[in-house]
Design an enzyme around this catalytic site. Structure first.
Site, mmCIF file in Angstrom:
data_model
loop_
_atom_site.group_PDB
_atom_site.id
_atom_site.type_symbol
_atom_site.label_atom_id
_atom_site.label_comp_id
_atom_site.label_asym_id
_atom_site.label_seq_id
_atom_site.Cartn_x
_atom_site.Cartn_y
_atom_site.Cartn_z
ATOM 1 N N THR A 1 -4.031 6.544 2.220
ATOM 2 C CA THR A 1 -4.378 7.952 2.423
ATOM 3 C C THR A 1 -5.011 8.543 1.439
ATOM 4 O O THR A 1 -4.731 9.834 1.249
ATOM 5 C CB THR A 1 -2.957 8.684 2.689
ATOM 6 N N ARG B 1 1.113 10.538 0.514
ATOM 7 C CA ARG B 1 1.646 11.333 1.625
ATOM 8 C C ARG B 1 3.059 11.928 0.812
ATOM 9 O O ARG B 1 3.444 12.888 1.669
ATOM 10 C CB ARG B 1 2.075 10.639 2.842
ATOM 11 N N GLU C 1 0.858 -1.117 -0.053
ATOM 12 C CA GLU C 1 0.031 -0.041 -0.168
ATOM 13 C C GLU C 1 0.881 1.380 0.092
ATOM 14 O O GLU C 1 1.442 1.419 0.911
ATOM 15 C CB GLU C 1 -0.940 0.032 1.292
ATOM 16 N N LYS D 1 -11.243 -0.883 7.099
ATOM 17 C CA LYS D 1 -10.150 -0.815 8.029
ATOM 18 C C LYS D 1 -10.330 -0.069 9.526
ATOM 19 O O LYS D 1 -11.418 0.519 9.266
ATOM 20 C CB LYS D 1 -8.996 0.525 7.278
HETATM 21 O O1 LIG Z 1 -2.273 6.748 5.684
HETATM 22 C C1 LIG Z 1 -3.510 6.117 5.900
HETATM 23 O O2 LIG Z 1 -4.386 5.849 4.795
HETATM 24 C C2 LIG Z 1 -3.885 5.485 7.034
HETATM 25 O O3 LIG Z 1 -4.762 5.666 7.557
HETATM 26 C C3 LIG Z 1 -2.671 5.664 8.000
HETATM 27 C C4 LIG Z 1 -1.622 4.436 7.941
HETATM 28 O O4 LIG Z 1 -2.432 3.254 7.609
HETATM 29 C C5 LIG Z 1 -1.064 4.443 9.237
HETATM 30 O O5 LIG Z 1 -0.530 5.573 9.726
HETATM 31 C C6 LIG Z 1 0.066 3.183 9.164
HETATM 32 O O6 LIG Z 1 0.412 3.224 10.460
HETATM 33 P P1 LIG Z 1 1.673 2.865 11.187
HETATM 34 O O7 LIG Z 1 2.096 1.398 10.966
HETATM 35 O O8 LIG Z 1 1.329 3.391 12.550
HETATM 36 O O9 LIG Z 1 2.686 4.068 10.480
#
Ligand SMILES: O=C(O)C(=O)C[C@H](O)[C@H](O)COP(=O)(O)O
Length: 212
Positions: free
Chosen positions: A72, A48, A44, A132
């Protein structure tokens, strides 16, 4: 592996969906290959960074065997751009009616983020059974998700946000969890160093985690 046909299929591709913040577009293809080599046929890419959509195009062209998600996605325009760039599925951190309409209009399978019972019910009313759970750890963790399984036994989740190798197994042991998402497989330092063997090793460890 081909692209998942439905969001429910998406939950069974692998126990862990690697969530990637792509800083350098040149990393996209070797990174996707490293994840595949480690036994994870899914990635995925989050929207960002400026490199993300070009990374999606390159992976779609050069590594078609990986299930290719764009994450995101927070605006209708991003949903359209992601689909045009070759996404095989979409992931959103949450959902407004406009965003969900646009995501559905792409025809791609998707996981929309929820963190409350009402948000989950709203998606269920639109016909979705797979979603999710975000931000998983901050919103209440595995204990919270287990509680959702009481009133909402037909829904399946991919918890994401703050999950690590240490906590992934707690989620995967729940009957309402198909897979978890996380960025721990693709840490910034390994990517910056081009350490694809290191990424493949992390993927291999994640691929060996077991679902309920
Ligand atoms: O970007 C998106 O669509 C989100 O909803 C957030 C990500 O899935 C998380 O930020 C990943 O989480 P971490 O493993 O804590 O880095």
């Amino acid at each position: 592996m081909s692209q998942p046909g439905t969001a429910t299929d998406l939950l069974t591709v692998a126990p862990v969906v690697p969530v990637v913040v792509l800083e350098d577009v040149e990393h996209a293809v070797p990174l996707a290959r490293a994840l595949l080599a480690g036994g994870l046929p899914v990635i995925e890419l989050t929207l960002r960074t400026p490199a993300a959509l070009e990374g999606v195009r390159r992976i779609a062209d050069e590594v078609p065997e990986i299930a290719l998600g764009v994450g995101t996605v927070t605006t209708p325009e991003q949903a359209r751009l992601a689909a045009e760039s070759g996404a095989g599925f979409l992931v959103t951190p949450g959902g407004t009616e406009r965003l969900l309409d646009a995501v559905e209009d792409t025809g791609l399978p998707f996981l929309a983020g929820v963190s409350t019972v009402s948000e989950a019910l709203r998606l269920a009313e639109r016909g979705h059974r797979a979603m999710k759970f975000f931000p998983a750890e901050a919103a209440g963790g595995a204990a919270y998700l287990k509680s959702l399984g009481g009133p909402l036994p037909e829904l399946r989740f991919c918890p994401t946000g703050g999950i690590t190798t240490r906590t992934a197994a707690d989620y995967l042991a729940l009957p309402n969890v198909g897979c978890v998402g996380g960025s721990w497989l693709t840490p910034r330092d390994l990517l910056a160093a081009g350490d694809w063997t290191g990424v493949a090793d992390l993927a291999r460890a994640a691929a060996s985690l077991r679902t309920a």
